[in-house]
Design a protein around this motif. Structure first.
Motif, PDB file in Angstrom:
ATOM      1  N   GLU A   2       0.840  -1.202   0.000  1.00 30.70           N
ATOM      2  CA  GLU A   2       0.000   0.000   0.000  1.00 30.70           C
ATOM      3  C   GLU A   2       0.875   1.252   0.000  1.00 30.70           C
ATOM      4  OE1 GLU A   2      -3.110   0.100   2.886  1.00 30.70           O
ATOM      5  OE2 GLU A   2      -3.275  -2.093   2.959  1.00 30.70           O
ATOM      6  N   LEU A   3       0.333   2.302  -0.618  1.00 28.67           N
ATOM      7  CA  LEU A   3       1.083   3.552  -0.705  1.00 28.67           C
ATOM      8  C   LEU A   3       1.412   4.094   0.681  1.00 28.67           C
ATOM      9  CD1 LEU A   3       2.227   5.823  -2.508  1.00 28.67           C
ATOM     10  CD2 LEU A   3      -0.007   6.936  -2.344  1.00 28.67           C
ATOM     11  N   ARG A   4       0.473   4.001   1.622  1.00 32.14           N
ATOM     12  CA  ARG A   4       0.726   4.542   2.959  1.00 32.14           C
ATOM     13  C   ARG A   4       1.867   3.810   3.646  1.00 32.14           C
ATOM     14  NH1 ARG A   4      -3.856   2.220   7.027  1.00 32.14           N
ATOM     15  NH2 ARG A   4      -4.055   0.121   6.128  1.00 32.14           N
ATOM     16  N   HIS A   5       2.049   2.525   3.303  1.00 28.90           N
ATOM     17  CA  HIS A   5       3.152   1.778   3.887  1.00 28.90           C
ATOM     18  C   HIS A   5       4.492   2.277   3.330  1.00 28.90           C
ATOM     19  CE1 HIS A   5       0.179  -1.788   4.632  1.00 28.90           C
ATOM     20  NE2 HIS A   5      -0.005  -0.763   5.460  1.00 28.90           N
ATOM     21  N   LEU A   6       4.500   2.611   2.045  1.00 30.26           N
ATOM     22  CA  LEU A   6       5.706   3.172   1.448  1.00 30.26           C
ATOM     23  C   LEU A   6       6.047   4.526   2.073  1.00 30.26           C
ATOM     24  CD1 LEU A   6       5.179   2.410  -2.353  1.00 30.26           C
ATOM     25  CD2 LEU A   6       6.623   1.179  -0.731  1.00 30.26           C
ATOM     26  N   VAL A   7       5.023   5.354   2.279  1.00 33.34           N
ATOM     27  CA  VAL A   7       5.236   6.667   2.883  1.00 33.34           C
ATOM     28  C   VAL A   7       5.802   6.520   4.288  1.00 33.34           C
ATOM     29  CG1 VAL A   7       4.079   8.747   3.708  1.00 33.34           C
ATOM     30  CG2 VAL A   7       3.459   7.778   1.485  1.00 33.34           C
ATOM     31  N   SER A   8       5.271   5.569   5.030  1.00 35.53           N
ATOM     32  CA  SER A   8       5.776   5.339   6.386  1.00 35.53           C
ATOM     33  C   SER A   8       7.222   4.871   6.356  1.00 35.53           C
ATOM     34  CB  SER A   8       4.899   4.298   7.093  1.00 35.53           C
ATOM     35  OG  SER A   8       3.601   4.809   7.318  1.00 35.53           O
ATOM     36  N   PHE A   9       7.533   3.950   5.456  1.00 32.67           N
ATOM     37  CA  PHE A   9       8.916   3.473   5.348  1.00 32.67           C
ATOM     38  C   PHE A   9       9.869   4.622   5.013  1.00 32.67           C
ATOM     39  CE2 PHE A   9      12.188   2.348   2.210  1.00 32.67           C
ATOM     40  CZ  PHE A   9      13.063   1.647   3.040  1.00 32.67           C
ATOM     41  N   LEU A  10       9.479   5.487   4.091  1.00 31.44           N
ATOM     42  CA  LEU A  10      10.352   6.595   3.704  1.00 31.44           C
ATOM     43  C   LEU A  10      10.581   7.553   4.870  1.00 31.44           C
ATOM     44  CD1 LEU A  10       9.051   7.352   0.096  1.00 31.44           C
ATOM     45  CD2 LEU A  10      11.243   6.334   0.744  1.00 31.44           C
ATOM     46  N   ALA A  11       9.553   7.781   5.676  1.00 34.73           N
ATOM     47  CA  ALA A  11       9.729   8.642   6.844  1.00 34.73           C
ATOM     48  C   ALA A  11      10.726   8.021   7.828  1.00 34.73           C
ATOM     49  CB  ALA A  11       8.384   8.873   7.523  1.00 34.73           C
ATOM     50  N   ILE A  12      10.622   6.717   8.013  1.00 36.83           N
ATOM     51  CA  ILE A  12      11.576   6.027   8.903  1.00 36.83           C
ATOM     52  C   ILE A  12      12.980   6.097   8.310  1.00 36.83           C
ATOM     53  CG2 ILE A  12      12.222   3.783   9.865  1.00 36.83           C
ATOM     54  CD1 ILE A  12       9.192   3.089   9.843  1.00 36.83           C
ATOM     55  N   ALA A  13      13.088   5.898   7.005  1.00 35.74           N
ATOM     56  CA  ALA A  13      14.397   5.909   6.342  1.00 35.74           C
ATOM     57  C   ALA A  13      15.068   7.274   6.448  1.00 35.74           C
ATOM     58  CB  ALA A  13      14.234   5.510   4.879  1.00 35.74           C
ATOM     59  N   GLU A  14      14.275   8.321   6.426  1.00 33.36           N
ATOM     60  CA  GLU A  14      14.842   9.669   6.500  1.00 33.36           C
ATOM     61  C   GLU A  14      15.154  10.083   7.936  1.00 33.36           C
ATOM     62  OE1 GLU A  14      12.202  12.279   4.445  1.00 33.36           O
ATOM     63  OE2 GLU A  14      12.345  11.169   2.553  1.00 33.36           O
ATOM     64  N   GLU A  15      14.272   9.719   8.852  1.00 42.42           N
ATOM     65  CA  GLU A  15      14.467  10.131  10.245  1.00 42.42           C
ATOM     66  C   GLU A  15      15.387   9.190  11.022  1.00 42.42           C
ATOM     67  OE1 GLU A  15      13.473  12.875  11.448  1.00 42.42           O
ATOM     68  OE2 GLU A  15      11.990  13.561   9.988  1.00 42.42           O
ATOM     69  N   LEU A  16      15.364   7.876  10.650  1.00 35.20           N
ATOM     70  CA  LEU A  16      16.075   6.834  11.405  1.00 35.20           C
ATOM     71  C   LEU A  16      15.726   6.909  12.895  1.00 35.20           C
ATOM     72  CD1 LEU A  16      19.579   6.810   9.638  1.00 35.20           C
ATOM     73  CD2 LEU A  16      17.654   5.243   9.322  1.00 35.20           C
ATOM     74  N   HIS A  17      14.451   7.174  13.114  1.00 38.55           N
ATOM     75  CA  HIS A  17      13.939   7.274  14.484  1.00 38.55           C
ATOM     76  C   HIS A  17      12.413   7.108  14.400  1.00 38.55           C
ATOM     77  CE1 HIS A  17      12.762   9.002  18.343  1.00 38.55           C
ATOM     78  NE2 HIS A  17      14.023   8.858  18.750  1.00 38.55           N
ATOM     79  N   VAL A  48      14.339  -2.582   7.647  1.00 40.55           N
ATOM     80  CA  VAL A  48      14.842  -1.731   8.723  1.00 40.55           C
ATOM     81  C   VAL A  48      15.296  -2.613   9.876  1.00 40.55           C
ATOM     82  CG1 VAL A  48      14.301   0.096  10.370  1.00 40.55           C
ATOM     83  CG2 VAL A  48      13.303   0.157   8.069  1.00 40.55           C
ATOM     84  N   SER A  49      16.481  -2.349  10.358  1.00 42.21           N
ATOM     85  CA  SER A  49      17.013  -3.057  11.519  1.00 42.21           C
ATOM     86  C   SER A  49      17.063  -2.076  12.681  1.00 42.21           C
ATOM     87  CB  SER A  49      18.412  -3.594  11.217  1.00 42.21           C
ATOM     88  OG  SER A  49      18.988  -4.167  12.372  1.00 42.21           O
ATOM     89  N   ARG A  50      16.570  -2.517  13.829  1.00 38.55           N
ATOM     90  CA  ARG A  50      16.608  -1.623  14.985  1.00 38.55           C
ATOM     91  C   ARG A  50      16.870  -2.407  16.255  1.00 38.55           C
ATOM     92  NH1 ARG A  50      10.430   0.194  16.530  1.00 38.55           N
ATOM     93  NH2 ARG A  50       9.362  -1.725  15.901  1.00 38.55           N
ATOM     94  N   ASN A  51      17.514  -1.737  17.187  1.00 38.30           N
ATOM     95  CA  ASN A  51      17.707  -2.264  18.528  1.00 38.30           C
ATOM     96  C   ASN A  51      17.519  -1.116  19.497  1.00 38.30           C
ATOM     97  OD1 ASN A  51      20.175  -0.799  18.605  1.00 38.30           O
ATOM     98  ND2 ASN A  51      21.231  -2.527  17.592  1.00 38.30           N
ATOM     99  N   SER A  52      17.901  -1.284  20.724  1.00 40.32           N
ATOM    100  CA  SER A  52      17.674  -0.239  21.730  1.00 40.32           C
ATOM    101  C   SER A  52      18.545   0.990  21.501  1.00 40.32           C
ATOM    102  CB  SER A  52      17.943  -0.798  23.137  1.00 40.32           C
ATOM    103  OG  SER A  52      19.277  -1.305  23.229  1.00 40.32           O
ATOM    104  N   HIS A  53      19.555   0.861  20.628  1.00 37.80           N
ATOM    105  CA  HIS A  53      20.500   1.965  20.446  1.00 37.80           C
ATOM    106  C   HIS A  53      20.339   2.699  19.116  1.00 37.80           C
ATOM    107  CE1 HIS A  53      22.578   0.655  24.048  1.00 37.80           C
ATOM    108  NE2 HIS A  53      22.731  -0.568  23.537  1.00 37.80           N
TER     109      HIS A  53
END
Length: 302
Positions: A2-17, A48-53
């Motif tokens: 879905e387009l909204r999923h792509l938009v969410s991924f891009l926001a995560i990719a840009e913010e990394l938070h 996306v890979s994430r941990n506590s740090h």
């Protein structure tokens, strides 16, 4: 996917938070995480890979980010195009221009227009002022970029540039090596000019400068094509006139290595460049183009 999923991924990719990305999209953080999880399940890889740090993109995520960004941009442009068509802002605007407009105004204007109004195309025609105004009144162009403020009350206009004029001489002319000369030095020189109807404002500026210098111009040749002016100046001891913009564009006068530009002063002859248009049936195309024109600038003729 879905387009909204792509938009969410891009926001995560840009913010990394995740927190900042969720706030940016006005989503709850759990909803943002769900969007990412559904996207990763749909394509079958971890993005996306994430941990506590830290939060970082996987190698697959780095590659996917570029493609996802292109998809979202295309969808956004498609929406803009559809809205433009619904508002009548889709089609071709016909623009006349002269050399300084082509060098100093059109590139930025066209870039802005393409960004703001992607459904509008531009058809361009290079002409002198007189022919442009005739084409405008005959509805053959929608916008003219001409020398001189229009006097007809039905014409709208915007000031764009103030352009100095320079002398054009052959490379073997005695003035060819000079950087500048006083306008009064043209006394007794054989000049190349054009018919006044071709560019009334430029013609009048030249003769006004001669009058202020207390001299009379000797017009030995009259040609209406700037290229022909340069050719004649390159083979005969004649002095022509051109916008400084034309000379600056090549490092020499129009016509190439056979000519040279000499700046004029005392006075510096300058002519104003205007965008001119009418308010009519094609306003939905003209208004966006005018909206993208730059603010007025003054070119330094010193």
């Amino acid at each position: 996917m879905e387009l909204r999923h792509l938009v969410s991924f891009l926001a995560i990719a840009e913010e990394l938070h995740f927190g900042r990305a969720a706030a940016r999209l006005h989503l709850a953080q759990p909803s943002l995480s769900q969007h990412l999880q559904r996207l990763e399940r749909s394509i079958g890889v971890e993005l996306v890979s994430r941990n506590s740090h830290e939060v970082r993109l996987t190698p697959a995520g780095v590659v996917f980010r570029e493609e996802a960004s292109d998809i979202v941009s295309r969808v956004q442009r498609a929406g803009q195009t559809a809205r433009a068509a619904a508002a009548g802002r889709a089609g071709t605007v016909r623009v006349g221009y002269n050399f300084p407009a082509g060098q100093r105004v059109l590139p930025d204007t066209l870039a802005t227009l393409a960004e703001r109004y992607p459904a509008i195309d531009v058809e361009m025609r290079e002409m002198r002022t007189g022919p442009q105004l005739t084409a405008l009144t005959q509805d053959r162009i929608d916008v003219a970029m001409v020398y001189g403020k229009p006097t007809a009350t039905r014409l709208c206009h915007r000031h764009l540039l103030r352009v100095p004029l320079v002398a054009v001489v052959g490379s073997r002319h005695r003035w060819a090596g000079r950087d500048r000369m006083a306008f009064g030095e043209l006394a007794g020189e054989s000049c190349i000019l054009f018919d006044r109807a071709q560019s009334t404002a430029m013609y009048d500026v030249i003769f006004s400068a001669a009058e202020r210098s207390g001299i009379q111009l000797t017009v030995a040749e009259e040609v209406d094509d700037p290229g022909a002016t340069a050719i004649l100046a390159s083979i005969r001891p004649l002095v022509g006139f051109a916008s400084e913009s034309r000379g600056q564009s090549t490092g020499a006068a129009p016509g190439g290595p056979g000519t040279a530009v000499v700046r004029l002063y005392d006075p510096v002859p300058t002519v104003d460049l205007y965008a001119v248009w009418t308010v009519g049936d094609r306003a939905s195309l003209v208004e966006p183009f005018v909206d993208c024109l730059p603010t007025a600038r003054i070119e330094d003729g010193r």
